[in-house]
Write an enzyme that holds these catalytic residues in place. Structure first.
Site, PDB file in Angstrom:
ATOM      1  N   GLY A 260       0.807  -1.225   0.000  1.00 18.41           N
ATOM      2  CA  GLY A 260       0.000   0.000   0.000  1.00 18.41           C
ATOM      3  C   GLY A 260       0.835   1.269   0.000  1.00 18.41           C
ATOM      4  O   GLY A 260       0.567   2.193  -0.779  1.00 18.41           O
TER       5      GLY A 260
ATOM      6  N   GLU B  25      -0.830  -6.372  -7.354  1.00 16.69           N
ATOM      7  CA  GLU B  25       0.427  -5.633  -7.452  1.00 16.69           C
ATOM      8  C   GLU B  25       1.560  -6.605  -7.753  1.00 16.69           C
ATOM      9  O   GLU B  25       1.688  -7.603  -7.079  1.00 16.69           O
ATOM     10  CB  GLU B  25       0.674  -4.896  -6.126  1.00 16.69           C
ATOM     11  CG  GLU B  25       1.859  -3.981  -6.171  1.00 16.69           C
ATOM     12  CD  GLU B  25       1.879  -3.147  -7.447  1.00 16.69           C
ATOM     13  OE1 GLU B  25       0.986  -2.312  -7.624  1.00 16.69           O
ATOM     14  OE2 GLU B  25       2.784  -3.347  -8.273  1.00 16.69           O
TER      15      GLU B  25
ATOM     16  N   ALA C 129       8.259  -5.994  -6.816  1.00 19.88           N
ATOM     17  CA  ALA C 129       9.112  -6.798  -5.942  1.00 19.88           C
ATOM     18  C   ALA C 129       9.767  -5.857  -4.944  1.00 19.88           C
ATOM     19  O   ALA C 129      10.108  -4.720  -5.287  1.00 19.88           O
ATOM     20  CB  ALA C 129      10.167  -7.539  -6.755  1.00 19.88           C
TER      21      ALA C 129
ATOM     22  N   LYS D  43      -2.392 -13.385 -10.697  1.00 20.11           N
ATOM     23  CA  LYS D  43      -1.412 -13.002  -9.681  1.00 20.11           C
ATOM     24  C   LYS D  43      -0.836 -14.239  -9.002  1.00 20.11           C
ATOM     25  O   LYS D  43       0.378 -14.381  -8.846  1.00 20.11           O
ATOM     26  CB  LYS D  43      -2.074 -12.076  -8.657  1.00 20.11           C
ATOM     27  CG  LYS D  43      -1.275 -11.798  -7.444  1.00 20.11           C
ATOM     28  CD  LYS D  43      -0.054 -10.927  -7.706  1.00 20.11           C
ATOM     29  CE  LYS D  43       0.875 -10.962  -6.519  1.00 20.11           C
ATOM     30  NZ  LYS D  43       1.725  -9.838  -6.350  1.00 20.11           N
TER      31      LYS D  43
ATOM     32  N   VAL E 119      20.015 -19.951  -1.180  1.00 22.83           N
ATOM     33  CA  VAL E 119      19.711 -20.722   0.027  1.00 22.83           C
ATOM     34  C   VAL E 119      18.201 -20.975   0.151  1.00 22.83           C
ATOM     35  O   VAL E 119      17.749 -21.704   1.036  1.00 22.83           O
ATOM     36  CB  VAL E 119      20.295 -19.991   1.258  1.00 22.83           C
ATOM     37  CG1 VAL E 119      19.829 -18.549   1.301  1.00 22.83           C
ATOM     38  CG2 VAL E 119      19.968 -20.662   2.560  1.00 22.83           C
TER      39      VAL E 119
ATOM     40  N   CYS F 144       5.317 -13.336  -0.049  1.00 20.75           N
ATOM     41  CA  CYS F 144       4.373 -13.754  -1.093  1.00 20.75           C
ATOM     42  C   CYS F 144       4.518 -15.178  -1.597  1.00 20.75           C
ATOM     43  O   CYS F 144       3.527 -15.894  -1.696  1.00 20.75           O
ATOM     44  CB  CYS F 144       4.465 -12.799  -2.270  1.00 20.75           C
ATOM     45  SG  CYS F 144       3.690 -11.230  -1.897  1.00 20.75           S
TER      46      CYS F 144
ATOM     47  N   LYS G   5       3.320 -18.136   0.662  1.00 19.13           N
ATOM     48  CA  LYS G   5       1.899 -17.943   0.987  1.00 19.13           C
ATOM     49  C   LYS G   5       1.028 -18.187  -0.250  1.00 19.13           C
ATOM     50  O   LYS G   5       0.004 -18.865  -0.183  1.00 19.13           O
ATOM     51  CB  LYS G   5       1.714 -16.514   1.495  1.00 19.13           C
ATOM     52  CG  LYS G   5       0.283 -16.046   1.604  1.00 19.13           C
ATOM     53  CD  LYS G   5       0.192 -14.728   2.371  1.00 19.13           C
ATOM     54  CE  LYS G   5       0.702 -13.533   1.590  1.00 19.13           C
ATOM     55  NZ  LYS G   5      -0.137 -13.116   0.467  1.00 19.13           N
TER      56      LYS G   5
HETATM   57  C1  UDX Z   1       0.005  -7.424   2.130  1.00 13.41           C
HETATM   58  C2  UDX Z   1      -0.047  -8.930   1.861  1.00 13.41           C
HETATM   59  O1  UDX Z   1       1.073  -9.531   2.469  1.00 13.41           O
HETATM   60  C3  UDX Z   1      -0.040  -9.250   0.406  1.00 13.41           C
HETATM   61  O2  UDX Z   1      -0.488 -10.557   0.190  1.00 13.41           O
HETATM   62  C4  UDX Z   1      -0.979  -8.420  -0.333  1.00 13.41           C
HETATM   63  O3  UDX Z   1      -0.764  -8.625  -1.707  1.00 13.41           O
HETATM   64  C5  UDX Z   1      -0.878  -6.960   0.027  1.00 13.41           C
HETATM   65  O4  UDX Z   1      -0.941  -6.763   1.411  1.00 13.41           O
HETATM   66  P1  UDX Z   1       2.073  -5.943   2.614  1.00 13.41           P
HETATM   67  O5  UDX Z   1       1.724  -4.566   2.226  1.00 13.41           O
HETATM   68  O6  UDX Z   1       3.476  -6.380   2.431  1.00 13.41           O
HETATM   69  O7  UDX Z   1       1.281  -6.972   1.763  1.00 13.41           O
HETATM   70  O8  UDX Z   1       1.552  -6.241   4.102  1.00 13.41           O
HETATM   71  P2  UDX Z   1       1.866  -5.458   5.412  1.00 13.41           P
HETATM   72  O9  UDX Z   1       3.161  -4.750   5.291  1.00 13.41           O
HETATM   73  O10 UDX Z   1       1.621  -6.401   6.522  1.00 13.41           O
HETATM   74  O11 UDX Z   1       0.743  -4.311   5.441  1.00 13.41           O
HETATM   75  C6  UDX Z   1      -0.591  -4.504   5.702  1.00 13.41           C
HETATM   76  C7  UDX Z   1      -1.084  -3.341   6.566  1.00 13.41           C
HETATM   77  O12 UDX Z   1      -2.502  -3.431   6.709  1.00 13.41           O
HETATM   78  C8  UDX Z   1      -0.509  -3.307   7.983  1.00 13.41           C
HETATM   79  O13 UDX Z   1       0.145  -2.090   8.208  1.00 13.41           O
HETATM   80  C9  UDX Z   1      -1.745  -3.461   8.884  1.00 13.41           C
HETATM   81  O14 UDX Z   1      -1.662  -2.715  10.079  1.00 13.41           O
HETATM   82  C10 UDX Z   1      -2.842  -2.958   7.990  1.00 13.41           C
HETATM   83  N1  UDX Z   1      -4.180  -3.449   8.368  1.00 13.41           N
HETATM   84  C11 UDX Z   1      -4.418  -4.770   8.530  1.00 13.41           C
HETATM   85  C12 UDX Z   1      -5.227  -2.550   8.532  1.00 13.41           C
HETATM   86  O15 UDX Z   1      -5.023  -1.343   8.408  1.00 13.41           O
HETATM   87  N2  UDX Z   1      -6.466  -3.024   8.819  1.00 13.41           N
HETATM   88  C13 UDX Z   1      -6.723  -4.341   9.010  1.00 13.41           C
HETATM   89  O16 UDX Z   1      -7.858  -4.722   9.291  1.00 13.41           O
HETATM   90  C14 UDX Z   1      -5.650  -5.244   8.852  1.00 13.41           C
HETATM   91  C1  UDX Z   2       7.647 -11.337  -5.489  1.00 15.66           C
HETATM   92  C2  UDX Z   2       7.324 -11.144  -6.969  1.00 15.66           C
HETATM   93  O1  UDX Z   2       8.553 -11.018  -7.702  1.00 15.66           O
HETATM   94  C3  UDX Z   2       6.457  -9.922  -7.172  1.00 15.66           C
HETATM   95  O2  UDX Z   2       6.068  -9.803  -8.542  1.00 15.66           O
HETATM   96  C4  UDX Z   2       5.222 -10.047  -6.300  1.00 15.66           C
HETATM   97  O3  UDX Z   2       4.432  -8.872  -6.424  1.00 15.66           O
HETATM   98  C5  UDX Z   2       5.592 -10.276  -4.853  1.00 15.66           C
HETATM   99  O4  UDX Z   2       6.445 -11.420  -4.744  1.00 15.66           O
HETATM  100  P1  UDX Z   2       9.330 -10.245  -3.754  1.00 15.66           P
HETATM  101  O5  UDX Z   2       8.977 -11.404  -2.903  1.00 15.66           O
HETATM  102  O6  UDX Z   2       9.247  -8.879  -3.191  1.00 15.66           O
HETATM  103  O7  UDX Z   2       8.411 -10.226  -5.064  1.00 15.66           O
HETATM  104  O8  UDX Z   2      10.842 -10.412  -4.292  1.00 15.66           O
HETATM  105  P2  UDX Z   2      11.522 -11.341  -5.408  1.00 15.66           P
HETATM  106  O9  UDX Z   2      12.538 -10.520  -6.082  1.00 15.66           O
HETATM  107  O10 UDX Z   2      10.545 -12.003  -6.268  1.00 15.66           O
HETATM  108  O11 UDX Z   2      12.318 -12.414  -4.538  1.00 15.66           O
HETATM  109  C6  UDX Z   2      11.658 -13.423  -3.784  1.00 15.66           C
HETATM  110  C7  UDX Z   2      12.671 -14.376  -3.193  1.00 15.66           C
HETATM  111  O12 UDX Z   2      13.255 -15.183  -4.195  1.00 15.66           O
HETATM  112  C8  UDX Z   2      13.844 -13.701  -2.471  1.00 15.66           C
HETATM  113  O13 UDX Z   2      14.136 -14.402  -1.293  1.00 15.66           O
HETATM  114  C9  UDX Z   2      14.959 -13.801  -3.459  1.00 15.66           C
HETATM  115  O14 UDX Z   2      16.222 -13.755  -2.866  1.00 15.66           O
HETATM  116  C10 UDX Z   2      14.672 -15.137  -4.107  1.00 15.66           C
HETATM  117  N1  UDX Z   2      15.239 -15.293  -5.454  1.00 15.66           N
HETATM  118  C11 UDX Z   2      14.817 -14.476  -6.464  1.00 15.66           C
HETATM  119  C12 UDX Z   2      16.161 -16.300  -5.704  1.00 15.66           C
HETATM  120  O15 UDX Z   2      16.544 -17.054  -4.809  1.00 15.66           O
HETATM  121  N2  UDX Z   2      16.654 -16.445  -6.981  1.00 15.66           N
HETATM  122  C13 UDX Z   2      16.256 -15.644  -8.015  1.00 15.66           C
HETATM  123  O16 UDX Z   2      16.745 -15.842  -9.148  1.00 15.66           O
HETATM  124  C14 UDX Z   2      15.313 -14.625  -7.739  1.00 15.66           C
END
Ligand code: UDX
Ligand code: UDX
Length: 465
Positions: free
Chosen positions: A17, A164, A167, A223, A273, A279, A282
């Protein structure tokens, strides 16, 4: 046809967000964007005058916030007011894997999403476009729509899915130059208007041909599919890394060779590793659960293997440290370089480092962690969350330092868990002089210059070599 949007509200000021709305505000200066969150501390941090204190670290984010905050971007805990004022509401709250009841350990927990929908239904005083930004199981929009259309308000709520793809670590770049923006909605007249309305917000900076419109279900499932394919590529190359270690093949050479095949492509072939992040695991588990719930057991098993292989990779790395430490790490000091799940972020959710540390703690190792962006309390909270060791045990065995050179004094081994660029530029000669000999390095990211390290006297253990 499209509607005019003057006010946007985003519920959830997290990793998704926060950056997404900051960029929407930057590119649409005439739209007022309110980000609301129930977490008071998080909102205070977003409003901190010192931009170093923003709750999340992303290269380029502070600059965007600096340009927009207080002008057309606002952070608040007043969720009701945000909803009331908005023409369009993004839901970007977290959807963790369920830890209880049906689907425990696999299904996404939608309770926060549902709470948001009920709150919108209760508060709204006119029609709204509601956008799912969180990654959700297929057909969640239907539940949202049900709750909203059964509210007593009688207003019209148009539901869109707009997953969204950013990354972490490259969020701002990904948002400014997305490969595509996906917008799913109903094919009714009002659905089409809603889709066009959201498209126009992105078209303020994204070329029109990159904004795709689909039906809601395709968007939601796209997604999950994208994340499953990306995770699968990493598990595939990591599976090969295990085979490379038994033969004389080198996994990076294999990645280069196959990556030049234009059908395969060079990205996401870096053996490691194990993948982490909020994401991949999950979403793949969620896909497994959905497939199973439709009786598609073979499909579920296929995707489940991606997760199993990733768990195997993390365990294999820890086991190798133990094996090369004469089969015991009890009382031995292992220096961890990196704790975040990837470089350029302070996010540690599902980071491989947590699981490797946990496994080494089973063997009574002493761990000293250095990560340029992760706090001491975060490290402890991550380990405590696993519920595998008591808080006292964890705090007695794990230390967190803010200087890498303090981590390596008399260390029996160094393990690289995150691919931070700074690790490559350290004075490794000085590090060599501080560690116990034989000096063992386990490079879980294959980023260090092995040849130089070997010349200095280190034994270097790579992934897939
Ligand atoms: C989250 C999810 O992990 C991901 O699957 C989804 O695609 C987008 O939302 P992220 O933004 O990384 O991604 O999560 P997080 O950083 O935990 O932020 C969620 C926020 O929502 C927190 O700050 C939390 O306090 C807030 N929240 C949660 C509310 O404001 N109201 C609620 O009822 C629950
Ligand atoms: C991922 C997706 O890329 C993004 O499109 C989606 O919106 C959210 O989930 P994110 O998890 O933020 O994004 O990072 P990403 O760069 O995809 O890396 C995920 C994990 O895979 C990391 O732990 C990274 O180190 C690992 N990774 C990535 C590898 O081990 N090898 C690779 O070649 C690429």
């Amino acid at each position: 046809m499209k509607k005019e949007i003057k006010n946007i509200c985003c519920i959830g000021a997290g990793y998704v967000g926060g950056p997404t709305m900051a960029v929407i505000a930057l590119k649409n200066p005439e739209i007022k964007v309110n980000i609301v969150d129930i977490n008071d501390q998080r909102i205070q941090d977003w409003n901190d005058t010192n931009l170093d204190n923003l709750p999340i670290y992303e290269p380029g984010l502070a600059e965007v916030v600096e340009q927009t905050r207080g002008k057309n971007l606002f952070f608040s805990t007043d969720v009701d007011q945000g909803i009331r004022d908005a023409d369009m509401i993004f839901i970007s709250v977290n959807t963790p894997t369920k830890t209880y009841g049906k689907g425990k350990g696999q299904a996404a927990d939608l309770k926060y999403i549902e709470l948001c929908a009920r709150q919108i239904a209760r508060i709204a005083q006119r029609d709204k476009i509601v956008v799912e930004k969180s990654t959700l199981p297929v057909r969640t929009a239907e539940a949202l729509s049900d709750i909203l259309s059964n509210s007593e308000s009688g207003f019209n709520f148009e539901i869109l899915s707009n997953p969204e793809f950013l990354a972490e670590g490259t969020a701002i770049d990904d948002l400014l130059n997305p490969d595509r923006v996906l917008i799913g909605g109903d094919n009714t007249e009002s659905g089409q208007i809603a889709k066009n309305t959201l498209s126009s917000i992105y078209e303020a900076w994204v070329p029109k041909e990159r904004v795709l419109q689909t039906n809601v279900w395709s968007s939601e499932l796209s997604k999950l599919t994208a994340n499953a394919f990306l995770a699968q590529r990493i598990s595939s190359i990591n599976a090969m890394s295990a085979l490379c270690e038994k033969t004389e093949a080198d996994v990076d050479e294999i990645a280069r060779a196959i990556g030049m095949d234009s059908r395969i492509g060079p990205k996401f072939l870096k053996s490691s590793v194990g993948f982490g992040g909020s994401c991949f695991q999950k979403d793949v588990l969620n896909l497994v659960y959905i497939a199973k719930s439709y009786g598609l057991d073979e499909v579920a098993e296929y995707w489940d293997q991606v997760i199993k292989l990733n768990d195997y990779q993390k365990r294999r790395f820890a086991d190798r440290i133990i094996k090369e430490s004469y089969n015991t790490v009890s009382g031995k000091k292992i220096a961890f370089f990196g704790w975040a799940f990837k470089k350029d972020t302070n996010d540690t959710r599902e980071s491989a480092a947590i699981y490797v540390a946990d496994h080494l703690l089973d063997e009574e190792a002493e761990i000293v962690v250095y990560d340029p962006k992760v706090s001491e309390e975060r490290v402890y909270a991550d380990l405590e969350y696993l519920n595998n060791h008591s808080s006292e045990y964890i705090r007695s065995r794990v230390k967190v330092v803010n200087n890498p050179f303090n981590a390596v004094d008399d260390a029996h081994a160094i393990a690289v868990l995150t691919e931070w660029d700074e690790f490559k530029d350290y004075n490794w000669g000085e590090i060599y002089s501080k560690v116990l000999k034989p000096a063992n390095i386990f490079d879980g990211r294959n980023i260090l210059d092995t040849e130089t390290l070997v010349e200095l006297g280190f034994n270097v253990y790579n992934i897939g070599k």
